[in-house]
Motif scaffolding. Structure first.
Motif, PDB file in Angstrom:
ATOM      1  N   MET A   1     -28.179  22.978  -3.462  1.00 53.25           N
ATOM      2  CA  MET A   1     -28.331  21.964  -2.423  1.00 53.25           C
ATOM      3  C   MET A   1     -27.801  20.620  -2.935  1.00 53.25           C
ATOM      4  O   MET A   1     -28.107  20.213  -4.042  1.00 53.25           O
ATOM      5  CB  MET A   1     -29.818  21.827  -2.065  1.00 53.25           C
ATOM      6  N   ILE A   7     -32.193  14.699   1.266  1.00 58.70           N
ATOM      7  CA  ILE A   7     -32.565  15.765   2.209  1.00 58.70           C
ATOM      8  C   ILE A   7     -34.079  15.962   2.207  1.00 58.70           C
ATOM      9  O   ILE A   7     -34.707  16.052   3.268  1.00 58.70           O
ATOM     10  CB  ILE A   7     -31.863  17.084   1.810  1.00 58.70           C
ATOM     11  N   ILE A  11     -36.710  15.565   5.242  1.00 56.45           N
ATOM     12  CA  ILE A  11     -37.575  16.653   5.717  1.00 56.45           C
ATOM     13  C   ILE A  11     -39.036  16.205   5.702  1.00 56.45           C
ATOM     14  O   ILE A  11     -39.796  16.483   6.638  1.00 56.45           O
ATOM     15  CB  ILE A  11     -37.367  17.923   4.859  1.00 56.45           C
ATOM     16  N   PHE A  14     -39.658  13.994   8.627  1.00 61.92           N
ATOM     17  CA  PHE A  14     -39.691  14.810   9.847  1.00 61.92           C
ATOM     18  C   PHE A  14     -41.036  15.513   9.994  1.00 61.92           C
ATOM     19  O   PHE A  14     -41.671  15.464  11.051  1.00 61.92           O
ATOM     20  CB  PHE A  14     -38.541  15.822   9.820  1.00 61.92           C
ATOM     21  N   THR A  22     -51.940  16.126  14.196  1.00 64.74           N
ATOM     22  CA  THR A  22     -52.908  16.847  13.374  1.00 64.74           C
ATOM     23  C   THR A  22     -53.514  15.952  12.313  1.00 64.74           C
ATOM     24  O   THR A  22     -54.724  15.805  12.233  1.00 64.74           O
ATOM     25  CB  THR A  22     -52.226  18.068  12.734  1.00 64.74           C
ATOM     26  N   LEU A  25     -55.733  13.292  13.777  1.00 65.62           N
ATOM     27  CA  LEU A  25     -57.042  13.781  14.216  1.00 65.62           C
ATOM     28  C   LEU A  25     -57.981  13.964  13.030  1.00 65.62           C
ATOM     29  O   LEU A  25     -59.167  13.681  13.111  1.00 65.62           O
ATOM     30  CB  LEU A  25     -56.897  15.120  14.944  1.00 65.62           C
ATOM     31  N   PHE A  26     -57.421  14.436  11.894  1.00 68.49           N
ATOM     32  CA  PHE A  26     -58.287  14.694  10.744  1.00 68.49           C
ATOM     33  C   PHE A  26     -58.657  13.421   9.994  1.00 68.49           C
ATOM     34  O   PHE A  26     -59.716  13.355   9.379  1.00 68.49           O
ATOM     35  CB  PHE A  26     -57.633  15.700   9.795  1.00 68.49           C
TER      36      PHE A  26
ATOM     37  N   ILE B  39     -44.508  26.460  17.392  1.00 70.59           N
ATOM     38  CA  ILE B  39     -44.480  25.345  16.439  1.00 70.59           C
ATOM     39  C   ILE B  39     -44.025  25.849  15.073  1.00 70.59           C
ATOM     40  O   ILE B  39     -43.248  25.182  14.368  1.00 70.59           O
ATOM     41  CB  ILE B  39     -45.863  24.657  16.373  1.00 70.59           C
ATOM     42  N   PHE B  42     -40.357  26.260  15.170  1.00 71.15           N
ATOM     43  CA  PHE B  42     -39.725  24.945  15.203  1.00 71.15           C
ATOM     44  C   PHE B  42     -39.660  24.338  13.797  1.00 71.15           C
ATOM     45  O   PHE B  42     -38.581  23.973  13.321  1.00 71.15           O
ATOM     46  CB  PHE B  42     -40.529  24.046  16.151  1.00 71.15           C
ATOM     47  N   LEU B  43     -40.815  24.286  13.132  1.00 68.64           N
ATOM     48  CA  LEU B  43     -40.870  23.632  11.819  1.00 68.64           C
ATOM     49  C   LEU B  43     -40.057  24.395  10.782  1.00 68.64           C
ATOM     50  O   LEU B  43     -39.175  23.824  10.121  1.00 68.64           O
ATOM     51  CB  LEU B  43     -42.324  23.526  11.354  1.00 68.64           C
ATOM     52  N   ILE B  46     -36.220  24.476  11.563  1.00 64.63           N
ATOM     53  CA  ILE B  46     -35.480  23.227  11.319  1.00 64.63           C
ATOM     54  C   ILE B  46     -35.312  22.990   9.821  1.00 64.63           C
ATOM     55  O   ILE B  46     -34.217  22.646   9.357  1.00 64.63           O
ATOM     56  CB  ILE B  46     -36.188  22.047  12.009  1.00 64.63           C
ATOM     57  N   ILE B  47     -36.388  23.228   9.042  1.00 64.60           N
ATOM     58  CA  ILE B  47     -36.278  23.018   7.596  1.00 64.60           C
ATOM     59  C   ILE B  47     -35.234  23.980   7.022  1.00 64.60           C
ATOM     60  O   ILE B  47     -34.386  23.581   6.215  1.00 64.60           O
ATOM     61  CB  ILE B  47     -37.657  23.208   6.924  1.00 64.60           C
ATOM     62  N   VAL B  50     -31.697  22.770   7.957  1.00 65.21           N
ATOM     63  CA  VAL B  50     -31.271  21.557   7.247  1.00 65.21           C
ATOM     64  C   VAL B  50     -30.937  21.889   5.799  1.00 65.21           C
ATOM     65  O   VAL B  50     -29.909  21.433   5.267  1.00 65.21           O
ATOM     66  CB  VAL B  50     -32.374  20.475   7.341  1.00 65.21           C
ATOM     67  N   ILE B  51     -31.764  22.728   5.176  1.00 65.43           N
ATOM     68  CA  ILE B  51     -31.474  23.090   3.780  1.00 65.43           C
ATOM     69  C   ILE B  51     -30.196  23.924   3.713  1.00 65.43           C
ATOM     70  O   ILE B  51     -29.365  23.745   2.817  1.00 65.43           O
ATOM     71  CB  ILE B  51     -32.686  23.811   3.160  1.00 65.43           C
ATOM     72  N   ALA B  54     -27.433  21.592   3.898  1.00 64.67           N
ATOM     73  CA  ALA B  54     -27.310  20.759   2.699  1.00 64.67           C
ATOM     74  C   ALA B  54     -26.686  21.531   1.546  1.00 64.67           C
ATOM     75  O   ALA B  54     -26.266  20.940   0.551  1.00 64.67           O
ATOM     76  CB  ALA B  54     -28.679  20.222   2.299  1.00 64.67           C
ATOM     77  N   PHE B 147     -53.092  14.061  22.687  1.00 67.97           N
ATOM     78  CA  PHE B 147     -53.075  14.665  21.354  1.00 67.97           C
ATOM     79  C   PHE B 147     -54.038  13.997  20.387  1.00 67.97           C
ATOM     80  O   PHE B 147     -54.356  14.566  19.361  1.00 67.97           O
ATOM     81  CB  PHE B 147     -51.675  14.578  20.727  1.00 67.97           C
ATOM     82  N   PHE B 240     -54.390  20.984  17.987  1.00 65.19           N
ATOM     83  CA  PHE B 240     -53.884  20.196  16.862  1.00 65.19           C
ATOM     84  C   PHE B 240     -54.895  20.096  15.722  1.00 65.19           C
ATOM     85  O   PHE B 240     -54.526  19.747  14.608  1.00 65.19           O
ATOM     86  CB  PHE B 240     -53.465  18.798  17.327  1.00 65.19           C
ATOM     87  N   SER B 241     -56.174  20.357  16.006  1.00 67.47           N
ATOM     88  CA  SER B 241     -57.146  20.313  14.921  1.00 67.47           C
ATOM     89  C   SER B 241     -57.506  21.725  14.453  1.00 67.47           C
ATOM     90  O   SER B 241     -58.485  21.912  13.745  1.00 67.47           O
ATOM     91  CB  SER B 241     -58.389  19.547  15.346  1.00 67.47           C
ATOM     92  N   PHE B 242     -56.719  22.714  14.860  1.00 67.02           N
ATOM     93  CA  PHE B 242     -56.890  24.118  14.456  1.00 67.02           C
ATOM     94  C   PHE B 242     -58.255  24.678  14.852  1.00 67.02           C
ATOM     95  O   PHE B 242     -58.806  25.514  14.153  1.00 67.02           O
ATOM     96  CB  PHE B 242     -56.646  24.292  12.953  1.00 67.02           C
ATOM     97  N   LEU B 265     -39.519  24.608  21.915  1.00 64.04           N
ATOM     98  CA  LEU B 265     -39.758  24.438  20.479  1.00 64.04           C
ATOM     99  C   LEU B 265     -39.235  25.635  19.699  1.00 64.04           C
ATOM    100  O   LEU B 265     -38.590  25.481  18.661  1.00 64.04           O
ATOM    101  CB  LEU B 265     -41.253  24.257  20.210  1.00 64.04           C
ATOM    102  N   PHE B 276     -30.217  17.001  16.776  1.00 59.62           N
ATOM    103  CA  PHE B 276     -31.270  16.054  16.397  1.00 59.62           C
ATOM    104  C   PHE B 276     -31.312  15.875  14.868  1.00 59.62           C
ATOM    105  O   PHE B 276     -31.464  14.759  14.367  1.00 59.62           O
ATOM    106  CB  PHE B 276     -32.608  16.565  16.957  1.00 59.62           C
ATOM    107  N   LEU B 281     -26.793  14.296   9.316  1.00 59.74           N
ATOM    108  CA  LEU B 281     -25.971  14.946   8.288  1.00 59.74           C
ATOM    109  C   LEU B 281     -24.488  14.927   8.643  1.00 59.74           C
ATOM    110  O   LEU B 281     -23.724  15.718   8.119  1.00 59.74           O
ATOM    111  CB  LEU B 281     -26.429  16.397   8.084  1.00 59.74           C
TER     112      LEU B 281
END
Lengths: 131, 330
Positions: A1, A7, A11, A14, A22, A25-26, B39, B42-43, B46-47, B50-51, B54, B147, B240-242, B265, B276, B281
């Protein structure tokens, strides 16, 4: 990388932004207090102009409609589907039964950050008594 | 065909959610499991993307500039359009990310009567794109009233600003109008221009239709069909609070809205919406134009074996000496 420093910082930013609800809230302390509404006690105040389900979702539409009818057409009487007659007035009719704004209106409005401009003109009767 | 595919995909998704919630009563699936899975997609997606990006080396600074680069001191250089410093690059990136600078340069070629080929600037795309993206951001930020508890101060600020016109009740939000108008324009732009229609793919139509579906279900909920938003917030905070909870009787429109957002998502990392992350990059935007000031070595250059003259002389010293050639070292 390549440029891994930049990077990884990107991340992390993001993830931090996306998971904001989350960790907010916590870290913001106690769990959300649910609205706790105080309903009128008297027997003759048990019946609203519409069903509770309708009022919960659409009371703002009704108030808006009443305002237009009263201010623009000068009519003041509202007849419910059951045939009962009410005066179209927020201060007298609505607040006549739901007399405590803080324990009724504000409960949900504060919970969901709703700022109705009713109170720009109308007064909260319970506040008047205190003064 | 591409349009038909996108449109039917959206209709199928809507039917799935409506039937799933209304007929089969799968509130927990649509309200908890699918959002969590989306979610995660999505997370992680995206990671990963991007990696993966890169890992591509950028051996040379690709300087597509739109301004005079820094050269001689008496030639005025364009500090934002062709920056040679990190600060300038940050400025250019801010212009790109926040105001879509390069889209502003968009041109179009048109064949007029004559026949005559005419080039001109075309800023409607830029305008609609800017309107859509900013409206979308403000709408997402406004959703933090569901939220978070306590609600951050930016929410009432944005609500007041957005509802500034005080039209109707619930108050009409300017962004709600903007997002629908902008998305509708961006969608019909692809249909009415034959050139654009020719190379528009399902992956161009589908995100637009999906976003339009999300916006319209949200607007329907706020102004027309109504849902119990106290329960909605209870559910959102739970997610969001699980500590997921599924309150009774929220209304199908909410589940439809949530399902379309979940689809967005989950689809995001595989779609063109990854611009986005990609905008940050872009080598043509995020590298300073300093090719003439700094030496940039290609990272994949193989080590070159060099045989210097000194080594050469050492190797052939005796032979050179014998034939009387001049030597640097005796």
């Amino acid at each position: 990388m390549y440029d891994s420093g930049k990077i990884i910082i990107g991340i992390i930013i993001f993830i931090a932004l996306f998971t904001f609800p989350t960790w907010y809230l916590f870290t913001s302390g106690e769990a959300a207090p649910m609205p706790d509404l105080v309903y009128p006690e008297n027997e003759d105040q048990k019946e609203c102009v519409y069903s509770a389900e309708y009022m919960r979702a659409s009371h703002m539409d009704l108030l808006n409609e009443w305002r237009d009818i009263v201010v623009r057409e000068g009519k003041r009487t509202f007849t419910t589907t059951a045939g009962k007659k009410f005066e179209m007035s927020m201060t007298n009719t609505c607040l006549g039964c739901h007399s405590n704004k803080a324990q009724f209106c504000d409960q949900c409005h504060n919970y969901l950050e709703v700022n109705p401009y009713c109170w720009d003109c109308h007064v909260d009767p319970s506040q008047l008594e205190n003064q | 065909m591409n349009l038909f595919f996108s449109f039917s995909a959206l209709v199928i998704l809507i039917l799935l959610a409506v039937i799933g919630v209304e007929a089969v009563k799968l509130e927990f699936l649509f309200g908890v499991i699918i959002p969590y899975v989306a979610i995660a997609f999505f997370l992680i997606g995206i990671i990963y993307k991007v990696i993966y990006w890169a890992r591509s080396p950028v051996p040379f600074r690709i300087t597509t500039t739109a301004g005079q680069q820094k050269s001689l001191p008496w030639i005025k250089n364009s500090k934002l359009e062709s920056p040679n410093t990190t600060l300038g690059v940050i400025g250019r990136m801010l212009l790109e990310v926040l105001l879509f600078r390069s889209l502003f340069r968009n041109t179009k070629a048109e064949l007029k009567k004559g026949p005559k080929l005419v080039y001109g600037s075309s800023r409607y795309l830029w305008l609609a794109a800017l309107a859509f993206h900013w409206a979308f951001l403000i709408i997402v930020l406004r959703h933090f009233r569901y939220f978070s508890e306590p609600i951050p101060a930016f929410v009432p600020f944005l609500q007041n600003l957005d509802g500034f016109l005080q039209i109707g009740l619930p108050i009409l939000y300017i962004t709600n109008v903007l997002i629908v108008v902008a998305l509708t324009y961006l969608f019909f732009r692809r249909l009415f221009d034959p050139k654009l229609k020719y190379f528009s793919l399902a992956s161009d139509y589908f995100p637009l239709l999906l976003l339009l579906g999300i916006a319209l279900t949200g607007i329907l909920m706020r102004y027309f069909t109504k849902v119990d938003i106290v329960s909605v917030k209870e559910m959102a905070v739970g997610l969001f609070s699980f500590q997921p909870v599924v309150p009774e009787g929220i209304g199908v429109m909410f589940y439809l809205h949530l399902f379309l957002v979940s689809v967005l998502l989950a689809y995001f990392p595989f779609s063109k919406l990854m611009h986005f992350a990609g905008v940050f990059l872009s080598p043509t935007r995020n590298l300073a134009n300093n090719n003439r000031m700094k030496r940039h070595v290609n990272p994949w250059n193989a080590p070159v074996r060099i045989h210097t003259y000194e080594e050469y002389e050492d190797e052939f010293r005796d032979v050179m000496k014998a034939s009387g050639l001049p030597l640097e070292k005796e």
